[in-house]
Design an enzyme around this catalytic site. Structure first.
Site, PDB file in Angstrom:
ATOM      1  N   ASP A  87       0.785  -1.218   0.240  1.00  0.00           N
ATOM      2  CA  ASP A  87       0.016  -0.070   0.034  1.00  0.00           C
ATOM      3  C   ASP A  87       1.004   1.281   0.190  1.00  0.00           C
ATOM      4  O   ASP A  87       1.839   1.180   0.767  1.00  0.00           O
ATOM      5  CB  ASP A  87      -1.011   0.031   1.288  1.00  0.00           C
ATOM      6  CG  ASP A  87      -0.425  -0.149   2.532  1.00  0.00           C
ATOM      7  OD1 ASP A  87      -0.166   0.946   3.301  1.00  0.00           O
ATOM      8  OD2 ASP A  87      -0.013  -1.142   2.970  1.00  0.00           O
ATOM      9  N   GLU A 179      -7.638   4.701  12.336  1.00  0.00           N
ATOM     10  CA  GLU A 179      -6.442   4.308  13.153  1.00  0.00           C
ATOM     11  C   GLU A 179      -6.425   5.042  14.729  1.00  0.00           C
ATOM     12  O   GLU A 179      -5.892   4.811  15.347  1.00  0.00           O
ATOM     13  CB  GLU A 179      -5.132   4.729  12.579  1.00  0.00           C
ATOM     14  CG  GLU A 179      -4.897   4.047  11.014  1.00  0.00           C
ATOM     15  CD  GLU A 179      -3.773   4.493  10.505  1.00  0.00           C
ATOM     16  OE1 GLU A 179      -2.670   4.843  11.171  1.00  0.00           O
ATOM     17  OE2 GLU A 179      -3.653   4.393   9.241  1.00  0.00           O
TER      18      GLU A 179
END
Length: 283
Positions: A87, A179
């Protein structure tokens, strides 16, 4: 005092040195032949390969046999997975995707890539459009992700994301990256996240993937979004500490070196085979 009487010292006579015999012609030829073999490029290459193999064995000795070091990628990679990917975001800079696609070490190569598109309600990743265009050209399967900000309206973030990303047939499902709480309560975070997921699914007819760290998942998300595919970050471990039935992607390292990329990269494993991956793609 009377003088001390000492025993007489018996000194041994040094043995006579035997004269060395001259080396015969046959031995000279044999030694010369052995030197030629030892100094030959073939033998040197064989020894070097053997040393490298032994060093790998020593370095990994005592470690989990299913967690092997791959020198080309400069990381350890869990072995029981056949499909690997990365990613990326602006952090990796300008990427040569052809070099990424061509890289291979034994059975490991880059099959898919998640690419950062947006963040919050205003930020577009400056490299998104280039990565989104160039990676599929070389045959890498791509998915776009949004970095979620719980302080912002979830639906507004979803609209912004879909304004930037054109999701097409053959892509991986869209991803929401969550997150942190950003200072809001877990309840508020989950409410906004739910609004984002519902809107994206309604507009694309595709169920999004949730990306998060293992601890954040255990603390705030577990048992709340079980119907969504899960992508978990859990680094430098031979095994993900989560039931295999619960996740699809595992981000197991953030320090991979990839040809064509000038910065370290996150490395991921897919939980399944090629058929399973094909089933996940947008139709």
């Amino acid at each position: 005092m009377p003088p001390i009487k000492r025993k007489p010292v018996v000194r041994k006579t040094a043995p006579k040195k035997k004269k060395s015999k001259p080396i015969s012609t046959q031995w000279k030829v044999a030694i010369a032949g052995l030197l030629l073999i030892l100094l030959s490029p073939f033998y040197y290459g064989y020894i070097v390969k053997g040393f490298v193999g032994t060093w790998r064995w020593i370095k990994d000795w005592g470690q989990d046999p299913n967690y092997r070091t791959y020198e080309s990628f400069n990381i350890k990679i869990p072995k029981n997975y056949s499909i690997h990917g990365i990613d990326v975001s602006y952090y990796q800079g300008k990427i040569n995707w052809q070099k990424v696609k061509s890289m291979k070490d034994d059975d490991v190569s880059i099959r898919f890539a998640f690419i950062k598109a947006t963040e919050g309600i205003l930020q577009v990743d400056p490299y998104f459009q280039r990565n989104w265009r160039e990676a599929p050209k070389v045959g890498i399967i791509c998915g776009a992700y949004h970095f979620f900000r719980p302080k912002r309206d979830g639906k507004a973030q979803a609209k912004f994301f879909l304004q930037v990303v054109n999701i097409e047939k053959g892509d991986l499902p869209p991803v929401v990256d969550i997150e942190s709480l950003d200072g809001v309560s877990p309840l508020k975070m989950r409410a906004e996240l739910s609004d984002f997921l519902n809107y994206v699914e309604m507009k694309t007819k595709v169920r999004p993937i949730i990306y998060t760290g293992l601890k954040f998942y255990e603390d705030y998300l577990e048992d709340n979004f079980d119907e969504y595919p899960l992508w978990i970050a859990h680094y430098y471990q031979p095994k993900l500490r989560l039931d295999k039935s619960k996740w699809k992607f595992w981000q197991h390292s953030d320090k991979a070196k990839i040809n064509g990329i000038g910065h370290v990269v996150d490395f991921n494993a897919f939980n399944g085979d090629s058929t399973d991956l094909a089933r996940m793609l947008v139709r």
